[in-house]
Enzyme design. Sequence first.
Site, PDB file in Angstrom:
ATOM      1  N   ASP A  63       0.565  -1.309   0.257  1.00 13.06           N
ATOM      2  CA  ASP A  63       0.082  -0.311   0.184  1.00 13.06           C
ATOM      3  C   ASP A  63       0.913   1.438   0.508  1.00 13.06           C
ATOM      4  O   ASP A  63       2.329   0.630  -0.078  1.00 13.06           O
ATOM      5  CB  ASP A  63      -0.967   0.205   1.337  1.00 13.06           C
ATOM      6  CG  ASP A  63      -2.249   0.719   1.079  1.00 13.06           C
ATOM      7  OD1 ASP A  63      -1.943   1.532  -0.266  1.00 13.06           O
ATOM      8  OD2 ASP A  63      -3.330   0.444   1.881  1.00 13.06           O
TER       9      ASP A  63
HETATM   10  C1  NOJ Z   1      -3.921   4.593   0.585  1.00 10.44           C
HETATM   11  C2  NOJ Z   1      -5.034   3.026   0.690  1.00 10.44           C
HETATM   12  O1  NOJ Z   1      -5.345   2.712   1.773  1.00 10.44           O
HETATM   13  C3  NOJ Z   1      -5.403   1.876  -0.784  1.00 10.44           C
HETATM   14  O2  NOJ Z   1      -6.143   1.405  -1.086  1.00 10.44           O
HETATM   15  C4  NOJ Z   1      -5.533   3.007  -1.851  1.00 10.44           C
HETATM   16  O3  NOJ Z   1      -5.247   2.097  -2.816  1.00 10.44           O
HETATM   17  C5  NOJ Z   1      -4.022   3.203  -1.761  1.00 10.44           C
HETATM   18  N1  NOJ Z   1      -3.695   4.104  -0.952  1.00 10.44           N
HETATM   19  C6  NOJ Z   1      -4.114   4.384  -3.432  1.00 10.44           C
HETATM   20  O4  NOJ Z   1      -4.865   4.984  -3.422  1.00 10.44           O
END
Ligand code: NOJ
Length: 759
Positions: A288
């Site tokens: 993530d």
């Molecule tokens: C952080 C989030 O937790 C995740 O779900 C998301 O896909 C990413 N950012 C990218 O935006």
Amino acid sequence: MLIKNCFSLGIIFTIMIMAVNLSASTIAMKVDSLLNQMTLKEKIGQLNQYSSTWQLTGPKPTQKGNEERYEDLTNGMVGSMLNVVTVDEIKRAQELVVENSRLGIPLLFGLDVIHGYKTMFPIPLAQAASWDMQAIEKSARIAAKEASASGITWTFSPMVDLTRDPRWGRIIECAGEDPYLGARFGKAMVRGYQGKDLSTDNTIAACTKHFAAYGAPEAGREYNRVSISNYDLYNIYLPPYKATIDEGVSTVMNAFNTLNGVPATGNQFLVNEILRGKWNFSGFILSDWATISELITHGVAKDMKQATKIAITGGTDVDMESSAYIDYLEELILEGEVDEELLDQAVRRILTVKFELGLFDDPYKYCSKEREKEQAYTEKNHKAALEMAKKSIVLLKNENDILPLSKEIERIAVVGPLAADKDAPLGNWRCQAKSNSAVSLLSAIKNSVSSKTKINYAKGCNLVKMDGDYQDYKPVQVNETDTTGIQQAVKAAQNSDVIIAAVGETALLSGEGRSRQNIDLPGVQKTLLQELKKTGKPLVVVLFNGRPLTINWTEQNASAIVEGWLAGSQSGNALASVLFGDYNPSGKLPVTFPRNVGQIPIYYNQLNTGRPKLDENTVFVSRYIDGPNTPLYPFGYGLSYTDFKYDNLKISDNRISEDQTLQVKVDVKNTGQRKGEEIVQLYIRDLIASYARPIKELKGFKKISLEPGQKETVKFYLDRDKLSFYNNQYEKICEPGQFEVMVGGNSVDLLKTSFKMVE
Ligand code: NOJ
């Protein structure tokens, strides 16, 4: 004849499997041949993912400056990007890489397409309230069509983080609290995005996230630690992730949280043992946002080099926004600290998805302004969004059948801070929807009622709002404690025959980073409702919210309550069709509504404990001394404008062995005056087992439609798989003994019978 048919079917099936294998092996050969041409640096580049700002003069600088990132792109040191949008910008980024880098390996373009791309569907939690897997699949299908036309090849969805905590803002993105419903939901979403063939230009790769158990942060506080037993991990939290793997999801994202002390990113147990080991997941795994560098903040890595080693050996293939791999992986491999084979495997997996999407045949195939025009934000898509929104609405209360209202009503007060709001229904993660583009409740009511009906509108009070587009999240500061507008709302109510009060949360109040300590109606909305109640006029409350709210006063005092969630572009129209009876509501809650935050975590599939609460007077039992154990609304609950009677619950046998399947039958009759849909739910309880089992577990559901007076016999089947559970060694076990079978229209009002599983 039958045998002959079976035989030819068998041949067709075998040929189909061979064709799939053939193309898989052709892709594998192409991947290997490309891999052989790649330098160590180029291989590492495939693992690197950058985000963009909206203009590609250079990507958004976080760890690295614009110019450096630009160079990385042209040098083939970037394998994928996120947040690049519009056909032109995606083409430009793709061109930079394909035209300039030595091997011209195309980029993947990922984006959080969570509940629609331009046409907004209801937030996922609301979609789950439809329990309608075909409709959910269709909404993902449309989102994929819209996104793929603009060049997006990959969505970071479905989010299948089951949660039992409505304080957690990301509850909006998941299917609620149940492993079975969550698993069915995740599968439907994957089918919708990926279709049958990833190489088609209107399908995109999906991404299951966030692996694992991100939905159980301690105290409901975003990004907080997750400490859960293996028993709950295996039986409650993991099944939805596994279901999406079984459905063939292409990629998986790991999570921000620690799980029992170990960060989910680079987690050997989660990835190597479970995901790759037990589930044979062969797609790629990405971190993530910056979770590799956060290994340092978690306190498990002393520097980026160590974080890189932990991440790559713990199975993270793609580095989203840490710039860890690109800076440290080469060094680690050259020093012999990391085996190059690990890198090769990661590159193979990434290239495979690129080949499957057909990007090597045409890197620009997903960029089509014509398709965008033809297929995005169309009337057809809005029609589907409207259907999905209607199915998502849950009728929570309807005293004396006050709803539906007559369209001929003379005077109607439409009040509340969300009545005219065209932004809140778009929810968080609104992707490419324009702010303020939803149909408001007020305008939909205006379009629904007769020309003679007088509408008295008043806002009543203010709520903090989101300003600008999705990425900015700038709150418009308003005075939320100001009660001066209430008087006008009361006046509107006094001059009307019925009040429709639109209250709840704006889009800014749920989503990532939006945990709340208090889940009452924010601001002075309760005071507004209390003043409206004093007018003596019937009070119909329409809720806008991304999570369950504690609305005890409203439950006790409103005449009717309609749970409208944040239902997307067509929210107002869907709500009006329910309020005026063009649509008979059929949604059922995918999550328990607590009475009080002190009850959280609260969920239906709890354990009995050694001292369950039996009555009000016993002290030494599992209870609160200052309030009931029971929720405000239980899981699976939702009313209709008609009534359904359950009768004649029958099972095919009262003794079965492990290899037998039990048939469960129940008669459901529409005893009311209107046609209606009902979601028939099947629960079981394993009464005696080597582990304490939940008092109820959802094991099946069916949505049926009945004319007034019509009866249907609904059938379910229970087999070994549904009667088993995981022990602490992650072995699925099925134990002999007595089981209860329960069927009904929610998790509380159930008919019950039982059978015995014999050895
Ligand atoms: C952080 C989030 O937790 C995740 O779900 C998301 O896909 C990413 N950012 C990218 O935006």
